[in-house]
Design a protein around this motif. Structure first.
Motif, PDB file in Angstrom:
ATOM      1  N   PRO A  37       0.819  -1.206   0.000  1.00 26.46           N
ATOM      2  CA  PRO A  37       0.000   0.000   0.000  1.00 26.46           C
ATOM      3  C   PRO A  37       0.856   1.262   0.000  1.00 26.46           C
ATOM      4  O   PRO A  37       1.920   1.317   0.601  1.00 26.46           O
ATOM      5  N   GLY A  38       0.400   2.261  -0.673  1.00 28.61           N
ATOM      6  CA  GLY A  38       1.083   3.547  -0.702  1.00 28.61           C
ATOM      7  C   GLY A  38       0.158   4.570  -1.303  1.00 28.61           C
ATOM      8  O   GLY A  38      -0.863   4.239  -1.895  1.00 28.61           O
ATOM      9  N   ASN A  39       0.525   5.825  -1.181  1.00 32.99           N
ATOM     10  CA  ASN A  39      -0.365   6.862  -1.680  1.00 32.99           C
ATOM     11  C   ASN A  39      -0.011   7.332  -3.081  1.00 32.99           C
ATOM     12  O   ASN A  39      -0.608   8.269  -3.597  1.00 32.99           O
ATOM     13  N   GLY A  40       0.992   6.651  -3.697  1.00 29.26           N
ATOM     14  CA  GLY A  40       1.313   6.987  -5.079  1.00 29.26           C
ATOM     15  C   GLY A  40       2.219   8.179  -5.218  1.00 29.26           C
ATOM     16  O   GLY A  40       2.569   8.574  -6.319  1.00 29.26           O
ATOM     17  N   ASN A  41       2.654   8.785  -4.128  1.00 27.41           N
ATOM     18  CA  ASN A  41       3.581   9.911  -4.252  1.00 27.41           C
ATOM     19  C   ASN A  41       4.647   9.845  -3.156  1.00 27.41           C
ATOM     20  O   ASN A  41       4.998  10.828  -2.530  1.00 27.41           O
ATOM     21  N   GLY A  42       5.156   8.626  -2.968  1.00 23.77           N
ATOM     22  CA  GLY A  42       6.205   8.455  -1.979  1.00 23.77           C
ATOM     23  C   GLY A  42       5.686   7.869  -0.699  1.00 23.77           C
ATOM     24  O   GLY A  42       6.422   7.764   0.273  1.00 23.77           O
ATOM     25  N   GLY A  43       4.395   7.464  -0.671  1.00 21.22           N
ATOM     26  CA  GLY A  43       3.841   6.896   0.541  1.00 21.22           C
ATOM     27  C   GLY A  43       4.338   5.499   0.788  1.00 21.22           C
ATOM     28  O   GLY A  43       5.178   4.969   0.083  1.00 21.22           O
ATOM     29  N   GLY A  44       3.806   4.830   1.787  1.00 24.88           N
ATOM     30  CA  GLY A  44       4.299   3.512   2.153  1.00 24.88           C
ATOM     31  C   GLY A  44       5.408   3.654   3.170  1.00 24.88           C
ATOM     32  O   GLY A  44       5.726   4.729   3.651  1.00 24.88           O
ATOM     33  N   ALA A  45       6.040   2.528   3.512  1.00 20.08           N
ATOM     34  CA  ALA A  45       7.035   2.530   4.566  1.00 20.08           C
ATOM     35  C   ALA A  45       8.299   3.251   4.135  1.00 20.08           C
ATOM     36  O   ALA A  45       8.750   3.165   3.000  1.00 20.08           O
ATOM     37  N   GLY A  46       8.928   3.971   5.071  1.00 19.48           N
ATOM     38  CA  GLY A  46      10.234   4.572   4.869  1.00 19.48           C
ATOM     39  C   GLY A  46      10.255   5.532   3.697  1.00 19.48           C
ATOM     40  O   GLY A  46       9.326   6.288   3.457  1.00 19.48           O
ATOM     41  N   ASN A  47      11.381   5.465   2.940  1.00 19.77           N
ATOM     42  CA  ASN A  47      11.552   6.334   1.792  1.00 19.77           C
ATOM     43  C   ASN A  47      11.161   5.630   0.504  1.00 19.77           C
ATOM     44  O   ASN A  47      11.834   5.747  -0.510  1.00 19.77           O
ATOM     45  N   THR A 133      12.338  -1.122 -10.971  1.00 20.96           N
ATOM     46  CA  THR A 133      13.343  -0.433 -10.151  1.00 20.96           C
ATOM     47  C   THR A 133      13.281  -0.967  -8.717  1.00 20.96           C
ATOM     48  O   THR A 133      12.269  -1.539  -8.303  1.00 20.96           O
ATOM     49  N   PRO A 134      14.348  -0.766  -7.947  1.00 17.96           N
ATOM     50  CA  PRO A 134      14.232  -1.034  -6.509  1.00 17.96           C
ATOM     51  C   PRO A 134      13.151  -0.152  -5.900  1.00 17.96           C
ATOM     52  O   PRO A 134      12.883   0.955  -6.397  1.00 17.96           O
ATOM     53  N   ALA A 135      12.531  -0.610  -4.839  1.00 20.35           N
ATOM     54  CA  ALA A 135      11.424   0.143  -4.239  1.00 20.35           C
ATOM     55  C   ALA A 135      11.897   1.232  -3.289  1.00 20.35           C
ATOM     56  O   ALA A 135      11.201   2.224  -3.078  1.00 20.35           O
ATOM     57  N   GLY A 136      13.069   1.074  -2.696  1.00 15.84           N
ATOM     58  CA  GLY A 136      13.473   1.989  -1.629  1.00 15.84           C
ATOM     59  C   GLY A 136      14.261   3.186  -2.077  1.00 15.84           C
ATOM     60  O   GLY A 136      15.155   3.657  -1.364  1.00 15.84           O
ATOM     61  N   LEU A 137      13.985   3.705  -3.267  1.00 14.84           N
ATOM     62  CA  LEU A 137      14.733   4.847  -3.785  1.00 14.84           C
ATOM     63  C   LEU A 137      14.217   6.156  -3.218  1.00 14.84           C
ATOM     64  O   LEU A 137      13.011   6.339  -3.029  1.00 14.84           O
ATOM     65  N   ASP A 138      15.121   7.073  -2.986  1.00 10.25           N
ATOM     66  CA  ASP A 138      14.722   8.442  -2.714  1.00 10.25           C
ATOM     67  C   ASP A 138      14.121   9.009  -3.993  1.00 10.25           C
ATOM     68  O   ASP A 138      14.626   8.785  -5.095  1.00 10.25           O
ATOM     69  N   ALA A 139      13.042   9.742  -3.859  1.00 10.54           N
ATOM     70  CA  ALA A 139      12.322  10.240  -5.039  1.00 10.54           C
ATOM     71  C   ALA A 139      13.185  11.138  -5.913  1.00 10.54           C
ATOM     72  O   ALA A 139      12.929  11.278  -7.112  1.00 10.54           O
ATOM     73  N   ALA A 140      14.226  11.746  -5.321  1.00  8.55           N
ATOM     74  CA  ALA A 140      15.064  12.664  -6.093  1.00  8.55           C
ATOM     75  C   ALA A 140      16.256  11.970  -6.734  1.00  8.55           C
ATOM     76  O   ALA A 140      17.033  12.593  -7.458  1.00  8.55           O
ATOM     77  N   ARG A 141      16.403  10.678  -6.507  1.00 11.27           N
ATOM     78  CA  ARG A 141      17.597   9.978  -6.989  1.00 11.27           C
ATOM     79  C   ARG A 141      17.490   9.652  -8.481  1.00 11.27           C
ATOM     80  O   ARG A 141      16.436   9.247  -8.966  1.00 11.27           O
ATOM     81  N   SER A 142      18.600   9.809  -9.199  1.00  9.50           N
ATOM     82  CA  SER A 142      18.610   9.464 -10.626  1.00  9.50           C
ATOM     83  C   SER A 142      20.015   9.050 -11.051  1.00  9.50           C
ATOM     84  O   SER A 142      20.525   9.516 -12.069  1.00  9.50           O
ATOM     85  N   ASP A 143      20.613   8.162 -10.251  1.00  8.32           N
ATOM     86  CA  ASP A 143      21.995   7.780 -10.535  1.00  8.32           C
ATOM     87  C   ASP A 143      22.198   6.276 -10.685  1.00  8.32           C
ATOM     88  O   ASP A 143      23.326   5.797 -10.724  1.00  8.32           O
ATOM     89  N   LEU A 144      21.122   5.506 -10.768  1.00  8.04           N
ATOM     90  CA  LEU A 144      21.287   4.063 -10.893  1.00  8.04           C
ATOM     91  C   LEU A 144      21.636   3.674 -12.330  1.00  8.04           C
ATOM     92  O   LEU A 144      21.166   4.297 -13.286  1.00  8.04           O
ATOM     93  N   PRO A 145      22.453   2.638 -12.497  1.00  4.79           N
ATOM     94  CA  PRO A 145      22.708   2.143 -13.853  1.00  4.79           C
ATOM     95  C   PRO A 145      21.427   1.624 -14.482  1.00  4.79           C
ATOM     96  O   PRO A 145      20.535   1.112 -13.793  1.00  4.79           O
TER      97      PRO A 145
END
Length: 551
Positions: A37-47, A133-145
Motif C-alpha cells: 500500500p502507498g499513496n502513489g507519491n512516496g507513501g508507504g514505509a520509509g523512503n 526499479t528497486p522500491a526503496g529509492l529516494d524520489a530525487a535519486r537518478s543515478d542508478l545504472p
C-alpha cells in the motif's frame, strides 16, 4: 516447467524456435504478487519510491511490490499501423492525465507455435516497454545504472514482459527496462516499393529502429525512475544478442547506450543485403496478392497482419540502409562502430537444442544409436576426408550417440551460436577495445532446458543448452526452481552483469576475478561449484577451434 518435445517434431520447427525464449503468452512473475500500500507519491514505509512518475510525455502510475516497483505497458512510440506500417517508428506524443502502467501490453504480432507455446496475436499496436526499479529509492535519486533488455525469439516471437527483472533490479541496484519491437515481416521485411517510400533508411529495418526509439525514450525519461541516462547498458540473448551487435554497428544508435552485453549470438555473424531481402519481400507481396497492385506499398500496408505473418519465410536484420549500412563484423573491424565496453559469450552446448530439430524423427532415432557403424557412416557423410580425425576429437563412447556427437560439433563450430564463432567475435572486439571486452562461457550441465527431448540422457544429454542461462538472470522464466548451487551461480552472474552495467567492469566484491579478454584462455567459465565453478577456461581448446580452422 520444461517444455516436452513431441516425437513427431520435424525439420520445419528449427526455423521457428531458433533463439525463442517466449515460453507462454502470460507474464512470468517470480516475485510477490501483492502490491504494497502507498499513496502513489512516496507513501508507504520509509523512503519508498513513488508509484506516480512524471515523464516527458505525461504521468504514469505503476505498482509497488515487495522490494521493487514496476511500470508496465508504457508506450514509447505511436502505433505503427496504417500508413505507419513498415515505416520507422514515430516518437510517442504527450498525453494528459495519468496513464495506467500496472499491467503489461500485448506482444507484437506473431504466430503461435505448439512447441514453445508462443502467444499468438495479430496486434500491431505494440511498441511498449516495462520498467523495474528497486522500491526503496529516494524520489530525487537518478543515478542508478540502466539495463535495457532486448528479448530473443528468432526475430518472430517474444515479449519483453515475460522477463521478470526484479532480481537484476533489487540485487543489482539497477533500473531495468524490457522492450517490445516489431517482429517478423512487420519488423524485418524489405521490399523495393517500401524502400522507395522510406528514402535512405530503405526497408526491413523497422525492428532495429524500434529498439533505438525505445533507447531514445530511456534517454528522455529514465531519470524519473531513478536511472542515469548517461549510464545505459543494452543487452539481449539470441536474436536479442544479434540486436545488440547490430546496434553496436548502427550509426543511428550512436550515443544511445554506454555498454553492451550480447548473449549467444556472435557479432561476426552476417545478414542478408537489402537487395536480397527485397527479393524475399517481393515473394511475400506475391503471396498476399499485392505484387500486381497499382500501389504495391499501399497494398502491403493494407494486407491483413495474419496473411503477412504466414507468408513470411523468416529473416533478420537487413544490411544496406542508413541504419545498418554494413555488416556488424565489417564495421567493427574497420573501427566504424559505437565503441563501448562489451560482455560477449555463449553456452557450452548451444546446439543440443537445434540439432534434433533439424532432423526427422526417423533420422533422430537412427542417430540415437550407439552403433559404431552408424557413427562411422554418418561422419564419413558429414565430414568427407576428415571423418577419422573428427572421430578422434569426438569419441562415440564419450558422447553416447551419433546424434549427441553432431550436437557437440555444431555447438563448437559452424553457426552464429557456436563457440569458435564467438571466439572470432571476442578477438575482433578485443582488437578494437583492448581493455573493455569480457567473454564468458556458461557451462552448467544441469541448467534448465528450454526444450526437454524425450530421449535417454545416456544417449542424448542436453547439457548447457541454448537459453539455459536465462533463468539465472530472470527467475522463473522456464524450468523449475534452481538448486542451491545453481542459485549461488545465479547470484554471481547477477552481480557480474550489474557490476558491468554500473562501471563497465564485471569485477567487484564477492565475485571471482574475471579477466579482460586477451586470448581464448581468458573466457570466464560460469558453472556450479561442484562442476568446475567460476573461473577462466580455454574455450578454443575445448571447442577444437584450431582443428576446425584447418581444412
Amino acid at each position: 516447467m520444461r517444455i516436452p518435445v513431441p516425437r513427431s517434431l520435424g525439420r520445419s520447427v528449427l526455423a521457428l524456435v531458433t533463439g525463442a525464449v517466449l515460453v507462454t503468452g502470460a507474464v512470468v512473475t517470480a516475485g510477490p504478487a501483492a502490491a504494497v500500500p502507498g499513496n502513489g507519491n512516496g507513501g508507504g514505509a520509509g523512503n519508498a519510491a513513488p508509484t506516480l512518475v512524471q515523464t516527458d510525455e505525461g504521468k504514469l502510475r505503476g505498482t509497488r511490490l515487495d522490494g521493487y516497483r514496476t511500470f508496465e505497458g508504457i508506450r514509447y512510440a505511436e502505433a505503427p499501423v496504417g500508413e505507419r506500417r513498415f515505416r520507422p517508428p514515430v516518437p510517442v506524443q504527450p498525453f494528459r492525465g495519468v496513464a495506467d502502467a500496472t499491467t503489461p501490453h500485448e506482444p507484437c504480432a506473431q504466430l503461435a507455435n505448439g512447441t514453445t507455446n508462443a502467444f499468438q496475436t495479430f496486434n500491431e499496436d505494440c511498441l511498449f516497454l516495462n520498467v523495474t526499479t528497486p522500491a526503496g529509492l529516494d524520489a530525487a535519486r537518478s543515478d542508478l545504472p540502466v539495463m535495457v533488455w532486448i528479448h530473443g525469439g528468432s526475430w518472430v516471437y517474444g515479449n519483453g514482459a515475460n522477463y521478470d527483472a526484479s532480481t537484476l533490479a533489487v540485487e543489482g541496484d539497477a533500473v531495468v527496462v524490457t522492450i517490445n519491437y516489431r517482429l517478423g515481416p512487420l519488423g524485418f521485411m524489405a521490399q523495393r516499393d517500401l524502400s522507395a517510400g522510406n528514402g535512405a533508411v530503405g526497408s526491413g529495418s523497422a525492428g532495429l529502429l524500434d529498439q533505438q526509439e525505445a533507447l531514445r525514450w530511456v534517454q528522455r525519461n529514465i531519470d524519473a525512475f531513478g536511472g542515469d541516462p548517461d549510464n545505459v547498458t543494452v543487452l539481449g540473448e539470441s536474436a536479442g544478442a544479434s540486436s545488440v551487435c547490430a546496434q553496436l554497428a548502427s550509426p543511428t544508435a550512436a550515443g544511445l547506450f554506454d555498454k553492451a552485453i550480447a548473449q549467444s549470438y556472435s557479432c561476426t555473424a552476417t545478414y542478408d543485403t537489402l537487395a536480397a531481402e527485397e527479393a524475399t519481400g517481393q515473394t511475400v507481396a506475391t503471396t498476399v496478392g499485392c505484387a500486381t497492385a497499382a500501389d504495391v506499398a499501399a497494398c502491403l500496408r493494407a494486407a491483413p497482419a495474419e496473411a503477412l505473418l504466414r507468408a513470411w519465410p523468416g529473416g533478420s536484420f537487413v544490411v544496406g540502409g542508413s541504419s545498418l549500412p554494413e555488416q556488424p563484423g565489417t564495421a567493427i573491424a574497420a573501427g566504424r562502430w559505437n565503441r563501448v565496453p562489451v560482455v560477449h559469450g555463449n553456452l557450452q552446448d548451444e546446439n543440443t537444442l537445434f540439432t534434433p530439430l533439424s532432423l526427422t524423427e526417423t533420422q533422430r532415432q537412427a542417430l540415437l544409436s550407439a552403433d559404431p557403424a552408424v557413427y562411422t557412416a554418418t561422419l564419413q557423410q558429414r565430414f568427407p576426408g576428415r571423418a577419422e580425425a573428427v572421430a578422434q576429437r569426438y569419441p562415440l563412447a564419450e558422447y553416447g550417440s551419433t546424434l549427441r556427437v553432431l550436437a557437440a560439433v555444431a555447438s563448437d563450430v559452424g553457426s552464429a551460436l557456436s563457440t569458435c564463432t564467438h571466439v572470432a567475435a571476442h578477438d575482433l572486439l578485443r582488437g578494437q577495445q583492448p581493455s573493455g571486452v569480457f567473454a564468458y562461457s556458461f557451462r552448467d550441465q544441469d541448467a534448465p532446458a528450454l526444450l526437454d527431448f524425450p530421449y535417454d540422457p545416456a544417449r542424448y544429454d542436453e547439457g548447457a543448452q541454448h537459453a539455459g542461462e536465462l533463468p539465472y538472470l530472470f527467475p522463473g522464466l522456464f524450468g523449475g526452481p534452481l538448486t542451491a548451487e545453481q542459485q549461488a551461480l545465479s547470484t554471481t552472474m547477477v552481480r557480474y552483469w550489474t557490476n558491468f552495467a554500473a562501471t563497465g567492469d564485471p569485477n567487484g566484491r564477492g565475485v571471482p576475478a574475471w579477466n579482460a579478454y586477451r586470448t581464448p584462455a581468458d573466457v570466464q567459465g560460469l558453472d556450479v561449484a561442484s562442476q568446475g565453478g567460476v573461473g577462466p577456461v580455454d574455450v578454443a581448446a575445448d571447442a577444437n577451434c584450431a582443428f576446425w580452422a584447418t581444412r
